[in-house]
Enzyme design. Structure first.
Site, PDB file in Angstrom:
ATOM      1  N   ILE A  13      54.170  26.697  29.419  1.00 61.50           N
ATOM      2  CA  ILE A  13      54.018  26.221  28.205  1.00 61.50           C
ATOM      3  C   ILE A  13      54.965  26.456  26.945  1.00 61.50           C
ATOM      4  O   ILE A  13      55.180  25.732  26.307  1.00 61.50           O
ATOM      5  CB  ILE A  13      52.656  27.274  27.626  1.00 61.50           C
ATOM      6  CG1 ILE A  13      51.465  26.841  28.593  1.00 61.50           C
ATOM      7  CG2 ILE A  13      52.228  26.890  26.374  1.00 61.50           C
ATOM      8  CD1 ILE A  13      50.161  27.867  28.465  1.00 61.50           C
ATOM      9  N   ASP A  32      63.033  35.048  27.512  1.00 58.05           N
ATOM     10  CA  ASP A  32      62.236  35.255  28.911  1.00 58.05           C
ATOM     11  C   ASP A  32      63.022  35.950  29.911  1.00 58.05           C
ATOM     12  O   ASP A  32      64.391  35.839  30.082  1.00 58.05           O
ATOM     13  CB  ASP A  32      62.204  33.597  28.943  1.00 58.05           C
ATOM     14  CG  ASP A  32      61.109  33.370  30.024  1.00 58.05           C
ATOM     15  OD1 ASP A  32      60.161  32.597  29.514  1.00 58.05           O
ATOM     16  OD2 ASP A  32      61.058  34.160  31.227  1.00 58.05           O
ATOM     17  N   GLY A  37      59.006  32.692  34.305  1.00 64.43           N
ATOM     18  CA  GLY A  37      59.475  31.441  33.853  1.00 64.43           C
ATOM     19  C   GLY A  37      60.754  30.858  34.588  1.00 64.43           C
ATOM     20  O   GLY A  37      61.082  31.643  35.676  1.00 64.43           O
ATOM     21  N   TYR A 150      44.038  42.514  33.707  1.00 66.66           N
ATOM     22  CA  TYR A 150      44.553  41.600  33.173  1.00 66.66           C
ATOM     23  C   TYR A 150      43.756  41.184  31.739  1.00 66.66           C
ATOM     24  O   TYR A 150      44.382  41.262  30.543  1.00 66.66           O
ATOM     25  CB  TYR A 150      44.686  40.237  33.864  1.00 66.66           C
ATOM     26  CG  TYR A 150      45.496  38.721  33.247  1.00 66.66           C
ATOM     27  CD1 TYR A 150      46.462  39.059  32.610  1.00 66.66           C
ATOM     28  CD2 TYR A 150      44.578  37.852  33.009  1.00 66.66           C
ATOM     29  CE1 TYR A 150      47.030  37.866  32.044  1.00 66.66           C
ATOM     30  CE2 TYR A 150      44.990  36.813  32.084  1.00 66.66           C
ATOM     31  CZ  TYR A 150      46.362  36.733  31.700  1.00 66.66           C
ATOM     32  OH  TYR A 150      46.615  35.476  30.998  1.00 66.66           O
ATOM     33  N   LYS A 154      44.987  42.082  27.954  1.00 68.76           N
ATOM     34  CA  LYS A 154      45.077  40.917  26.843  1.00 68.76           C
ATOM     35  C   LYS A 154      44.070  41.340  25.644  1.00 68.76           C
ATOM     36  O   LYS A 154      44.280  41.040  24.538  1.00 68.76           O
ATOM     37  CB  LYS A 154      44.912  39.534  27.356  1.00 68.76           C
ATOM     38  CG  LYS A 154      45.891  38.935  28.166  1.00 68.76           C
ATOM     39  CD  LYS A 154      47.097  39.121  27.550  1.00 68.76           C
ATOM     40  CE  LYS A 154      47.398  38.057  26.729  1.00 68.76           C
ATOM     41  NZ  LYS A 154      49.072  37.858  26.244  1.00 68.76           N
TER      42      LYS A 154
END
Ligand code: UDP
Length: 325
Positions: A13, A32, A37, A150, A154
């Protein structure tokens, strides 16, 4: 010229977002650590005077201090992602997601920069009222199941960002991404659509977990980026949470059939028990459907790309590029 910092900018993204912002005339810096990635996602941008990158962990506060001080706006996308990875690397998931966001917000506070925070539909947990609205209750499972680490990490990121907004007025906007798909996405970390498309193109069995009756809504990455950018550029909306996702719901079994049809593949569908696919006791979500009324009211955004079009874009991508998992 607006200068944007994208954490996780070499991801699926993030790299699409970098391209979009460059197209809009922004100067873009990416940070990054290439954990999920890939450098090849930003390689075509290398050498442009309006683009630069740092291959580094966002928890390096010295580097982050410099990058944040030089930018006007932060898009915080860096996180441990992918159900497969989250199950096998729970320590990393918790430490990166909470520790990373903490550094981003602390540094943003120092220079009072606007921050867009990527969150996830996982925070709704086992929500039972559909579609999910931003103010719905979040129903997490037990701490003995990795998956909830997870979602909880978040959710803590969201609490922290909202606390920075309420206590010291930091301009933050949170967006919860539902399943997002498109060209360049890797299937390596568990994401279902790139996996199915690549298996179908190779004629390999399509591994559908559980009974395949669980459903999802898959949003096109370019639609999603358009939504993020609308949130970033509107003057109000700070201190708010917005869902971003498609409303086109499909069961995973239907998804497998659709992909076989569109790739004209000889692949067979195999049903695999969850315990074998992930870990004993794994809890999946039966449904996950966003309400996008709030973002529509605020920005006029609605998803426009059909799943069939997105699947075709992915097929075209994998025909041109090396299969990536
Ligand atoms: N899934 C599957 N086969 C795979 C990978 C995933 O059947 O090879 C299923 C998975 O169990 C879930 C759905 O596809 O029900 C979406 O999985 P993904 O990891 O892409 O996203 P999430 O579970 O976070 O929605």
């Amino acid at each position: 010229m607006t200068h944007a910092l994208i954490t996780g900018g070499a991801g699926f993204i993030g790299s699409h977002l970098a391209e979009r912002l460059l197209k809009d005339g922004y100067q873009v810096t990416v940070i990054d650590d290439l954990s999920t990635g890939q450098f090849k996602n930003i390689a075509p941008l290398e050498g442009r005077p309006d683009f630069r990158y740092a291959i580094e962990d966002i928890r390096n506060s010295t580097v982050m201090d410099r990058l944040v001080s030089e930018c006007d706006i932060i898009y915080h996308l860096a996180a441990a992602v992918g159900v497969q990875k989250i199950i096998t690397e729970p320590i990393n998931t918790i430490e990166v997601n909470i520790g990373g966001t903490e550094v981003v917000l602390k540094t943003a506070r120092r220079y009072r920069k606007k921050v867009l925070i990527a969150s996830t539909s996982e925070v709704y947990g086992k929500g039972v009222s559909f579609p999910f609205e931003e103010d719905n209750d979040c129903l997490m499972g037990p701490t003995s199941r990795n998956r909830w680490a997870y979602a909880t990490s978040k959710a803590i990121d969201e609490f922290l960002a909202l606390a920075y907004h309420r206590e010291i007025g930091l301009p933050v906007v949170i967006f919860r991404l539902f399943n997002t798909v498109g060209p360049r996405q890797s299937g390596q970390y568990g994401m279902v659509v790139p996996r199915f498309v690549q298996w179908a193109m190779k004629g390999e069995p399509i591994r559908v977990y559980g009974d395949g009756q669980q459903s999802r809504c898959f949003g096109n990455v370019l639609d999603v980026i358009d939504a993020i950018q609308r949130l970033a550029t509107m003057s109000d909306g700070v201190g708010e949470v917005f869902n971003i996702g498609s409303s086109e719901e499909i069961s995973i079994l239907q998804l497998a059939e659709r992909i076989i049809e569109r790739t004209d593949s000889p692949s067979e569908i195999k049903l695999i028990p969850y315990a074998e696919a992930y870990e004993p006791g794994f809890e999946d979500f039966r449904r996950r459907v966003p309400s996008t009324e709030k973002i529509k009211r605020a920005t006029g955004w609605t998803p426009t790309t059909s799943l069939d079009t997105t699947i075709d874009q992915m097929i075209a991508y994998y025909k041109e590029h090396e299969i990536n998992g």
